[in-house]
Design an enzyme around this catalytic site. Sequence first.
Site, short mmCIF file in Angstrom:
data_model
loop_
_atom_site.label_atom_id
_atom_site.label_comp_id
_atom_site.label_asym_id
_atom_site.label_seq_id
_atom_site.Cartn_x
_atom_site.Cartn_y
_atom_site.Cartn_z
CG ASP A 40 -0.45 0.23 2.85
OD1 ASP A 40 -0.54 -0.63 3.08
OD2 ASP A 40 0.94 0.34 2.62
CG ASP B 94 7.12 2.81 12.65
OD1 ASP B 94 7.75 3.20 12.22
OD2 ASP B 94 6.47 1.45 12.81
CG ASP C 282 0.44 4.79 4.00
OD1 ASP C 282 -0.28 4.80 4.19
OD2 ASP C 282 1.41 3.92 4.52
P1 ATP Z 1 3.25 -2.37 5.65
O1 ATP Z 1 4.11 -2.57 4.39
O2 ATP Z 1 2.51 -3.58 6.50
O3 ATP Z 1 1.92 -1.79 4.84
P2 ATP Z 1 3.76 -0.34 7.49
O4 ATP Z 1 5.49 0.12 7.54
O5 ATP Z 1 3.37 0.83 5.80
O6 ATP Z 1 3.92 -1.72 5.98
P3 ATP Z 1 1.46 1.15 8.07
O7 ATP Z 1 0.59 -0.01 9.25
O8 ATP Z 1 1.01 1.01 7.01
O9 ATP Z 1 3.03 -0.17 7.46
O10 ATP Z 1 2.29 2.08 8.16
C1 ATP Z 1 2.46 3.44 7.51
C2 ATP Z 1 3.96 3.99 8.78
O11 ATP Z 1 3.02 5.37 9.66
C3 ATP Z 1 4.59 3.31 8.97
O12 ATP Z 1 5.66 3.46 8.32
C4 ATP Z 1 5.57 4.38 10.13
O13 ATP Z 1 6.36 5.37 9.28
C5 ATP Z 1 3.79 4.54 10.58
N1 ATP Z 1 3.22 4.08 11.10
C6 ATP Z 1 2.64 3.14 11.72
N2 ATP Z 1 2.39 2.00 13.03
C7 ATP Z 1 3.13 3.28 13.36
C8 ATP Z 1 3.00 3.26 15.29
N3 ATP Z 1 2.76 2.29 15.79
N4 ATP Z 1 3.80 4.54 15.48
C9 ATP Z 1 4.37 5.17 14.79
N5 ATP Z 1 4.29 5.36 13.58
C10 ATP Z 1 4.02 4.37 12.88
MG MG Z 2 2.11 0.53 4.81
#
Ligand code: ATP
Ligand code: MG
Length: 414
Positions: free
Chosen positions: A62, A138, A64
Amino acid sequence: MVHKNQKNISPEIYLKSQHNIDQNLINKNAKDVINYLKRSGYKAYIVGGGVRDLLLGKKPKDFDIATNATPEQIKKALPRSRIIGRRFKLVHYRKGREIIEVATFRTGGNKKAAKSSKGLVLRDNTYGNIQDDAFRRDFKINALYLDIHSMEIIDYTGGYKDLENRRLSCIGDSKVRFREDPVRIIRAIRFMSAMELDCKDSLKADIYGLANLLEEVPTARRYEEVLKLFFTGSASKTFDKLVEYKVLKYLLPATSRYLEEEKSDEKIIHFIKLALKNSDSRVAKDLPLTPAFLFSVLLWPSVVKRIGEIQSSKIKIPLLRKAADKAIREQNSHCFIPNRVESMIKDIWEFQIKLLKVKSPKITSLISHKRFRASYDFLILREQSGVNLNGCGKWWTDIQNQSEHRREDLTNRQ
Ligand code: ATP
Ligand code: MG
């Protein structure tokens, strides 16, 4: 987490010529969102997992988007969008079946954020600039911003180098960051397994030391995180890491207990591992996975522990139902399985008895049942892990290839 004296740091900028991101992997809808926002005069970047995966040459799951526009301004700038969210407001942009999440830059870990007595952040909705936004994330590898027009990567925290060195580090002190949001512990395990990253010993120690904080995380959120853990194509490695770091017991307590038991049956453990490897190869082939199948596998030890392996069709279904209820009830107090999924899990388990009755005249209706496929896969995996079911799996494999007429013939002759 912005440090007190952290004023306007200059980020590292990585130019288009320095990285080899394949622009074809960037989602069209994500590009549209950024274009809309920029046309309305705002800054907008791809951030998080999207940039991380692009740098690793993987197709992101995905995208963001982060912007300096407020949720209300985003909503105005984007057609088909709506504001969502309680803990923090986000905007969802919808195009066809896809949703792109757009978030306003915000700060984190500041004094204004409401925290519980244990340091857990309760509300955190203060807007900030891109630098604040980078430091509230994070892990360093998750705080990279991609400008899709210049193709430059903006790096405030050192995430680019971490990724090059296959390293996972928290932004700030891992103890503080895990206390603020213990879900980060689960995320750390996910990223380490999915991307084969290493980390500092202190981060490992904090995963061990603070995993008990996961008990504070709402059980519905834990469910979502478990799905993410096992659906990313590295379920098998993730499972081993959850065991190694003693995190499994906060997500799947019965499974964790079973693994630790001296008298546990190796075949059941082998079954789980086979099933997870199987899920990983499905992800690699872009085939779908279902939460029900995943949980029916992961919670199987909890059922077997109560009523033993199902190797005879004489086991009564009400007995299984009772065991299934107890297994799910215990699970729900740690990681809440939605009702719809719960009933599918129970179907798969009940089928383990029904499929042993190969003389049944109901063969054709069983085969056309919507839960047959998953239940049959489950049965085959059990056999492959060494459970003796008298060749039942092969019987079902063969009979599916027969015409209805021939099926009746075969069952009548038994
Ligand atoms: P994925 O590939 O699973 O989507 P992701 O890192 O993009 O991994 P998401 O849950 O889509 O995970 O979150 C998008 C972004 O938001 C993360 O990359 C991070 O920068 C931030 N983020 C998500 N969860 C947290 C958290 N619990 N604390 C701080 N930052 C977070
Ligand atoms: Mg993501």
